[in-house]
Every structure is written in C-alpha cells, then in structure tokens.
Design an enzyme around this catalytic site. Structure first.
Site, PDB file in Angstrom:
ATOM      1  N   ASP A   1     -11.195 -44.988 121.323  1.00  0.00           N
ATOM      2  CA  ASP A   1     -10.670 -43.762 121.923  1.00  0.00           C
ATOM      3  C   ASP A   1      -9.142 -43.838 121.920  1.00  0.00           C
ATOM      4  O   ASP A   1      -8.559 -44.715 122.562  1.00  0.00           O
ATOM      5  CB  ASP A   1     -11.225 -43.690 123.349  1.00  0.00           C
ATOM      6  CG  ASP A   1     -10.729 -42.486 124.121  1.00  0.00           C
ATOM      7  OD1 ASP A   1      -9.856 -41.743 123.618  1.00  0.00           O
ATOM      8  OD2 ASP A   1     -11.206 -42.312 125.260  1.00  0.00           O
ATOM      9  N   ILE A   2      -8.507 -42.921 121.222  1.00  0.00           N
ATOM     10  CA  ILE A   2      -7.044 -42.970 121.068  1.00  0.00           C
ATOM     11  C   ILE A   2      -6.316 -42.826 122.405  1.00  0.00           C
ATOM     12  O   ILE A   2      -5.201 -43.323 122.552  1.00  0.00           O
ATOM     13  CB  ILE A   2      -6.595 -41.889 120.056  1.00  0.00           C
ATOM     14  CG1 ILE A   2      -5.209 -42.219 119.490  1.00  0.00           C
ATOM     15  CG2 ILE A   2      -6.615 -40.495 120.659  1.00  0.00           C
ATOM     16  CD1 ILE A   2      -4.839 -41.402 118.267  1.00  0.00           C
TER      17      ILE A   2
ATOM     18  N   ASN B   1      -4.194 -27.747 117.318  1.00  0.00           N
ATOM     19  CA  ASN B   1      -4.238 -26.477 116.575  1.00  0.00           C
ATOM     20  C   ASN B   1      -2.874 -25.812 116.753  1.00  0.00           C
ATOM     21  O   ASN B   1      -2.077 -26.238 117.592  1.00  0.00           O
ATOM     22  CB  ASN B   1      -5.398 -25.612 117.065  1.00  0.00           C
ATOM     23  CG  ASN B   1      -5.273 -25.312 118.541  1.00  0.00           C
ATOM     24  OD1 ASN B   1      -4.307 -24.690 118.978  1.00  0.00           O
ATOM     25  ND2 ASN B   1      -6.235 -25.771 119.331  1.00  0.00           N
TER      26      ASN B   1
ATOM     27  N   VAL C   1     -10.458 -34.410 119.802  1.00  0.00           N
ATOM     28  CA  VAL C   1      -9.435 -35.358 120.253  1.00  0.00           C
ATOM     29  C   VAL C   1      -8.350 -34.632 121.058  1.00  0.00           C
ATOM     30  O   VAL C   1      -7.781 -35.197 122.012  1.00  0.00           O
ATOM     31  CB  VAL C   1      -8.871 -36.149 119.053  1.00  0.00           C
ATOM     32  CG1 VAL C   1      -8.022 -35.311 118.132  1.00  0.00           C
ATOM     33  CG2 VAL C   1      -8.115 -37.376 119.525  1.00  0.00           C
ATOM     34  N   ASP C   2      -8.087 -33.389 120.721  1.00  0.00           N
ATOM     35  CA  ASP C   2      -7.093 -32.584 121.435  1.00  0.00           C
ATOM     36  C   ASP C   2      -7.481 -32.454 122.916  1.00  0.00           C
ATOM     37  O   ASP C   2      -6.669 -32.708 123.824  1.00  0.00           O
ATOM     38  CB  ASP C   2      -7.042 -31.209 120.743  1.00  0.00           C
ATOM     39  CG  ASP C   2      -5.854 -30.352 121.138  1.00  0.00           C
ATOM     40  OD1 ASP C   2      -4.964 -30.843 121.861  1.00  0.00           O
ATOM     41  OD2 ASP C   2      -5.821 -29.186 120.711  1.00  0.00           O
TER      42      ASP C   2
ATOM     43  N   SER D   1      -8.045 -33.713 110.948  1.00  0.00           N
ATOM     44  CA  SER D   1      -8.838 -32.721 110.188  1.00  0.00           C
ATOM     45  C   SER D   1     -10.280 -33.150 109.910  1.00  0.00           C
ATOM     46  O   SER D   1     -11.011 -32.402 109.246  1.00  0.00           O
ATOM     47  CB  SER D   1      -8.171 -32.336 108.853  1.00  0.00           C
ATOM     48  OG  SER D   1      -7.030 -31.534 109.063  1.00  0.00           O
TER      49      SER D   1
ATOM     50  N   GLY E   1     -12.770 -33.591 112.054  1.00  0.00           N
ATOM     51  CA  GLY E   1     -13.768 -33.093 112.994  1.00  0.00           C
ATOM     52  C   GLY E   1     -14.111 -31.656 112.655  1.00  0.00           C
ATOM     53  O   GLY E   1     -14.602 -31.370 111.556  1.00  0.00           O
TER      54      GLY E   1
HETATM   55  P1  ADP Z   1      -9.650 -31.529 113.710  1.00  0.00           P
HETATM   56  O1  ADP Z   1      -9.630 -30.148 114.304  1.00  0.00           O
HETATM   57  O2  ADP Z   1      -8.275 -31.939 113.167  1.00  0.00           O
HETATM   58  O3  ADP Z   1     -10.772 -31.718 112.747  1.00  0.00           O
HETATM   59  P2  ADP Z   1     -11.109 -32.981 115.822  1.00  0.00           P
HETATM   60  O4  ADP Z   1     -10.593 -33.318 117.174  1.00  0.00           O
HETATM   61  O5  ADP Z   1     -12.239 -32.016 115.737  1.00  0.00           O
HETATM   62  O6  ADP Z   1      -9.826 -32.475 114.977  1.00  0.00           O
HETATM   63  O7  ADP Z   1     -11.538 -34.301 115.059  1.00  0.00           O
HETATM   64  C1  ADP Z   1     -10.640 -35.223 114.495  1.00  0.00           C
HETATM   65  C2  ADP Z   1     -11.221 -36.616 114.596  1.00  0.00           C
HETATM   66  O8  ADP Z   1     -10.957 -37.130 115.907  1.00  0.00           O
HETATM   67  C3  ADP Z   1     -12.752 -36.688 114.410  1.00  0.00           C
HETATM   68  O9  ADP Z   1     -13.030 -37.795 113.554  1.00  0.00           O
HETATM   69  C4  ADP Z   1     -13.255 -36.945 115.826  1.00  0.00           C
HETATM   70  O10 ADP Z   1     -14.463 -37.712 115.825  1.00  0.00           O
HETATM   71  C5  ADP Z   1     -12.123 -37.775 116.390  1.00  0.00           C
HETATM   72  N1  ADP Z   1     -12.022 -37.894 117.851  1.00  0.00           N
HETATM   73  C6  ADP Z   1     -12.557 -37.122 118.837  1.00  0.00           C
HETATM   74  N2  ADP Z   1     -12.210 -37.607 120.053  1.00  0.00           N
HETATM   75  C7  ADP Z   1     -11.446 -38.709 119.830  1.00  0.00           C
HETATM   76  C8  ADP Z   1     -10.790 -39.670 120.660  1.00  0.00           C
HETATM   77  N3  ADP Z   1     -10.838 -39.600 122.004  1.00  0.00           N
HETATM   78  N4  ADP Z   1     -10.094 -40.682 120.072  1.00  0.00           N
HETATM   79  C9  ADP Z   1     -10.011 -40.783 118.715  1.00  0.00           C
HETATM   80  N5  ADP Z   1     -10.594 -39.907 117.876  1.00  0.00           N
HETATM   81  C10 ADP Z   1     -11.307 -38.896 118.421  1.00  0.00           C
END
Ligand code: ADP
Length: 181
Positions: free
Chosen positions: A18-19, A32, A41-42, A129, A131
């Site tokens: 988890d970042i 976005n 992740v946002d 990008s 997700g």
């Molecule tokens: P995007 O709109 O750029 O595709 P997303 O947030 O939908 O962004 O997904 C981008 C990546 O981040 C995906 O691989 C998703 O699994 C991952 N992700 C989601 N939550 C976290 C987190 N807490 N830490 C790291 N990566 C995450």
C-alpha cells in the site's frame, strides 16, 4: 522485494504493498484531472492524508474548466497526515491503444522532474493507469520502468508499490527482463 541498481547511486525497487504507508520523500498519486480525489489509489491517498489534502488540491489553479492537472503532467502538494512529506499528483491516460504510451511516459517523467526540482531523494509510484484507466499491465510496466531507468535525475530511490498479484507479477517480470545484466 526486488531491487535493481540502475547506476552507482540510483536504484529501483519493486514491492507489493500500500503506497500510503511508505516512508519516502514523496508518493505519486494516479489522480484524475480535477485533482479532487476519486477511487483506487487516489481515494486511498486522500483518506490517509486527511481533508487538508483536498483543500490543498482545490487551491491549485485550473488550466481549463475542471482541469487542475492535464493528462501527462504533475502537480505537488504536502502529504499532510501521510508519512511521506509530499504527494506528487499525476494523471495517466485512459488506455486507448499503443498511442497512449507517450502520455503514460510523460506522467512518469513529469513526476520525476518535480521530485528533482524539489531535490527529493526517494519517490514511490503506483502502477499509473493500470486500474480503472485500463492500461495493459506488461505494456504499462515496460513504459514505467524504462522511463524511470532513463530519467537522469537525482532521485536516488524509486520504489514501485504494487497493490495486487497481477501488477506485482507484471512489473517483476518486466524488470527482470529490462535490468538483467
Ligand atoms: P488509474 O485511474 O490511473 O488506473 P487506479 O487507482 O484505478 O488508477 O489504479 C492504479 C493502480 O493502483 C492499480 O494497479 C491499483 O490496483 C493500484 N492501487 C490501488 N490502491 C492502491 C494503494 N493503496 N497503493 C498502491 N497501489 C494501489
């Protein structure tokens, strides 16, 4: 965790996780263009940073109505309640085919350039990008890792925080291919 030295004083690491928990100078948000939070992740970064993050984003100027960060660019705010001192918000492309590659590379390059400007020494990326924006994992991993490898900046440590099995295995496979000596 996988560690790849890309020069005497720069390395790229790949780890599942988890970042929002990482103790680096800055974490990168796959945001976005509105920069007011979202899913994936946002959403996780906004929840962990607390409401001051949204307020800081609201204060960033719009370059056109509703756009605080055009696709391929990056903006920086404090990290507030995060361990990381800064959040670099970038916007990757919605995947439309191979022509999306330039914008994805630009999202990584813009983030690295901001980190350089601030003289940060450690930075963590999610799989931008990959997700809801639908970028195929191996193609995205290749662009991400090549762009970080080729960026001649001062950021000594670039960590990839990979959230799921699929992104973790795609990035580790591509890294093994790109960085094997
Ligand atoms: P995007 O709109 O750029 O595709 P997303 O947030 O939908 O962004 O997904 C981008 C990546 O981040 C995906 O691989 C998703 O699994 C991952 N992700 C989601 N939550 C976290 C987190 N807490 N830490 C790291 N990566 C995450």
């Amino acid at each position: 965790m996988q560690t790849h030295a890309i020069s005497d004083h720069r390395e790229i690491t790949l780890a599942r996780g988890d970042i929002t928990k990482l103790a680096v100078d800055a974490i990168v948000n796959a945001a976005n263009p509105r920069l007011l939070g979202g899913g994936g992740v946002d959403g996780a970064i906004h929840r962990a940073a607390g409401p001051s993050l949204r307020q800081a984003c609201e204060q960033l100027p719009e370059s056109s109505p509703g756009v605080r960060c055009p696709t391929g660019e990056a903006r920086i705010t404090p990290g507030f309640e995060l361990v990381a001192k800064w959040v670099i918000h970038t916007v990757g492309p919605v995947y439309r085919g191979p022509e999306s590659a330039a914008l994805l590379a630009s999202a990584y390059r813009s983030s690295l350039a901001l980190a350089n400007d601030r003289q940060l020494s450690s930075l963590a990326f999610p799989a931008i990008s990959c997700g809801v924006y639908g970028y195929p994992l191996e193609a995205a991993a290749t662009i991400a890792l090549e762009t970080c490898r080729d960026h001649g900046g001062t950021v000594a440590l670039i960590q990839f925080a990979l959230f799921g099995d699929d992104s973790c295995s795609a990035f580790t496979t591509v890294a093994a291919r790109l960085f094997s000596t």
